[in-house]
Design a protein around this motif. Structure first.
Motif, PDB file in Angstrom:
ATOM      1  N   TYR A   1      42.405  27.791  40.516  1.00 34.40           N
ATOM      2  CA  TYR A   1      41.412  27.392  39.520  1.00 34.40           C
ATOM      3  C   TYR A   1      40.528  28.564  39.091  1.00 34.40           C
ATOM      4  CZ  TYR A   1      38.271  23.861  37.400  1.00 34.40           C
ATOM      5  OH  TYR A   1      37.535  23.082  36.552  1.00 34.40           O
ATOM      6  N   HIS A   2      40.266  29.506  40.029  1.00 37.89           N
ATOM      7  CA  HIS A   2      39.331  30.593  39.718  1.00 37.89           C
ATOM      8  C   HIS A   2      39.978  31.745  38.955  1.00 37.89           C
ATOM      9  CE1 HIS A   2      41.378  32.509  43.098  1.00 37.89           C
ATOM     10  NE2 HIS A   2      40.705  33.614  42.899  1.00 37.89           N
ATOM     11  N   LEU A   3      41.292  31.728  38.812  1.00 40.79           N
ATOM     12  CA  LEU A   3      41.978  32.920  38.298  1.00 40.79           C
ATOM     13  C   LEU A   3      41.493  33.327  36.906  1.00 40.79           C
ATOM     14  CD1 LEU A   3      45.650  32.282  39.507  1.00 40.79           C
ATOM     15  CD2 LEU A   3      43.792  33.492  40.666  1.00 40.79           C
TER      16      LEU A   3
ATOM     17  N   VAL B   1      37.753  34.712  37.314  1.00 41.88           N
ATOM     18  CA  VAL B   1      37.490  35.798  38.267  1.00 41.88           C
ATOM     19  C   VAL B   1      38.494  36.948  38.122  1.00 41.88           C
ATOM     20  CG1 VAL B   1      37.292  36.341  40.738  1.00 41.88           C
ATOM     21  CG2 VAL B   1      36.378  34.192  39.863  1.00 41.88           C
ATOM     22  N   HIS B   2      39.718  36.623  37.733  1.00 43.22           N
ATOM     23  CA  HIS B   2      40.741  37.675  37.579  1.00 43.22           C
ATOM     24  C   HIS B   2      41.326  37.619  36.162  1.00 43.22           C
ATOM     25  CE1 HIS B   2      40.494  37.945  41.938  1.00 43.22           C
ATOM     26  NE2 HIS B   2      40.926  36.710  42.066  1.00 43.22           N
ATOM     27  N   PRO B   3      40.487  37.777  35.143  1.00 43.03           N
ATOM     28  CA  PRO B   3      40.974  37.561  33.770  1.00 43.03           C
ATOM     29  C   PRO B   3      42.004  38.590  33.318  1.00 43.03           C
ATOM     30  CG  PRO B   3      38.753  38.478  33.738  1.00 43.03           C
ATOM     31  CD  PRO B   3      39.060  38.154  35.174  1.00 43.03           C
TER      32      PRO B   3
ATOM     33  N   GLU C   1      36.884  41.489  43.151  1.00 41.86           N
ATOM     34  CA  GLU C   1      36.515  40.398  42.240  1.00 41.86           C
ATOM     35  C   GLU C   1      36.229  39.121  43.024  1.00 41.86           C
ATOM     36  OE1 GLU C   1      39.078  42.015  38.371  1.00 41.86           O
ATOM     37  OE2 GLU C   1      39.977  40.579  39.742  1.00 41.86           O
ATOM     38  N   ASP C   2      37.061  38.848  44.015  1.00 36.58           N
ATOM     39  CA  ASP C   2      36.837  37.642  44.823  1.00 36.58           C
ATOM     40  C   ASP C   2      35.537  37.741  45.625  1.00 36.58           C
ATOM     41  OD1 ASP C   2      39.027  36.114  44.082  1.00 36.58           O
ATOM     42  OD2 ASP C   2      40.338  37.032  45.572  1.00 36.58           O
ATOM     43  N   LEU C   3      35.298  38.917  46.225  1.00 39.48           N
ATOM     44  CA  LEU C   3      34.123  39.040  47.093  1.00 39.48           C
ATOM     45  C   LEU C   3      32.827  38.852  46.318  1.00 39.48           C
ATOM     46  CD1 LEU C   3      35.127  41.922  49.535  1.00 39.48           C
ATOM     47  CD2 LEU C   3      35.057  39.461  49.954  1.00 39.48           C
TER      48      LEU C   3
HETATM   49 FE   FE2 Z   1      41.057  35.502  43.815  1.00 37.64          FE
END
Ligand code: FE2
Ligand code: FES
Length: 383
Positions: free
Chosen positions: A208-210, A213-215, A338-340
């Protein structure tokens, strides 16, 4: 405690919301008592992965670490067998080894010099010959169950988690196409992250976060994943196709990806399987690399993460491996950073007394939902 008008999670379970579509009570991410419960009743009673088999590769190699707050030593003996031993001397309890990796033929206590073989047998104890009814054979280091499955080392800290294959259920069968047990570690590292251990593993296991957060990376390559699979065993797994890139495990710098794992067929050649072995191991088996993350909960809001990136042995042995690994390392670093960043913001938001559980996105947070249901069945929720 629940605020006015706020239902406890027990109530939430009673009316079925947890098993349907609502995330954990935010206190599960910062409350000290809940954290201690997790360590003592969850991690200490589970098969916990502590790394890959080749992190203790040769006879005499050892790894000293803590699992669920219990100091342990993993050794490989002369016959090549692994042992998991208590890092507590049988004389008066001293830790034999400091945390870390090393090589030795004997484990010798720094206090009074008792010395143990790599399988934990006590071999010598200075000046004890006159002690009443003393026999070296009566004082081996405590041994706990250890097993290797799919190349991951698992230990059962209190020896109460039962049979490993019962615990893992379909785990090995589901991952057969990737031949995980033959993959070698090309790179590993550990770091301490400022968030709850569950939050770290959750973000790794959801799609869901991709987009947010990781565009510029993962969100470009992943199609909508398959639904989480119905499996037997203490794990969740979800497969997703990718598109656009032959390898999603490296940055798009024009370099040639490493060879695909031999034997992959059909969709597995162009997709990634994300797996969470409850409670503390998550990995992504892609077409050319395996990324794994193990967690050691240090406190409610601090977690040690051990990462490993593994490849087929014929790849890690290539002379130019370091050079070809560089774009893989870059992808890992960028994704992690990016995740952190978002994890720290999530942790901060979760500690607010105004934070509340929320609904899962269908399909995209399926493994997170499954983990929460699993957790809720094993640990009493805050009330
Ligand atoms: Fe991630
Ligand atoms: S505590 Fe280890 S030899 Fe005494």
């Amino acid at each position: 405690m629940p605020g006015p008008g706020r239902k406890s999670l027990d109530t939430a379970r009673d009316d079925g919301r947890l098993s349907q579509n609502l995330s954990l009570d935010p206190r599960c991410y910062w409350d000290n008592s809940f954290f201690e419960l997790e360590v003592k009743t969850l991690f200490r009673h589970s098969w916990v992965s502590i790394g890959r088999f080749d992190q203790v590769p040769n006879q005499g190699d050892y790894l000293a670490l803590e699992v669920a707050g219990i100091p342990l030593i993993i050794t490989r003996d002369d016959a090549g067998n692994l042992h998991a031993l208590a890092n507590s001397c049988r004389h008066r309890g001293t830790q034999l080894l400091k945390a870390g990796r090393g090589h030795c033929q004997r484990l010798t206590c720094p206090f009074h010099g008792w010395s143990y073989a790599l399988d934990g047998a006590l071999m010598s104890a200075p000046k004890m010959s006159g002690a009443v009814a003393f026999d070296l054979a009566d004082y081996p280091l405590q041994r706990i169950p250890i097993a290797v499955r799919a190349g991951f080392i698992f230990v059962d800290p209190l020896g109460q988690a039962g049979d490993i294959d019962e615990w893992l259920g379909d785990f090995e069968a589901v991952h057969t196409p990737w031949q995980l047990s033959r993959l070698l570690t090309g790179y590993d590292t550990s770091l301490v992250v400022e968030c709850n251990w569950k939050a770290f593993l959750e973000v790794f296991n959801e799609y869901y976060h991709l987009r947010k957060v990781h565009p510029h990376s993962f969100s470009l390559y992943y199609d909508t994943p398959d639904p989480g699979e119905q499996v037997r065993g203490n794990f969740a797994t979800q497969f997703g196709d990718h598109h656009g890139e032959r390898s999603v495990a490296k940055v798009s710098d024009g370099s040639k990806p490493l060879p695909m794992f031999p034997g992959l067929k059909g969709r597995n050649k162009n997709g990634t399987r994300y797996t969470w072995v409850f409670p503390g191991l998550a990995f992504a088996a892609s077409s050319d690399a395996l990324w794994s993350f193990g967690v050691e909960p240090l406190s409610p809001e601090r977690t040690r993460v051990t990462m490993a990136v593994c490849f087929a042995p014929e790849v890690t042995q290539q002379a130019d491996f370091a050079e070809r690994f560089a774009p893989y390392h870059q992808r890992m670093q960028e994704g992690l950073e990016e995740d952190l960043e978002v994890l720290q913001r999530q942790q901060r938001g979760l500690t607010s007394p105004l934070a509340r559980p929320g609904p899962y996105a269908p399909l995209l947070e399926d493994s997170v939902r499954r983990f929460h249901v699993w957790l809720g069945a094993r640990v009493a929720m805050p009330s």
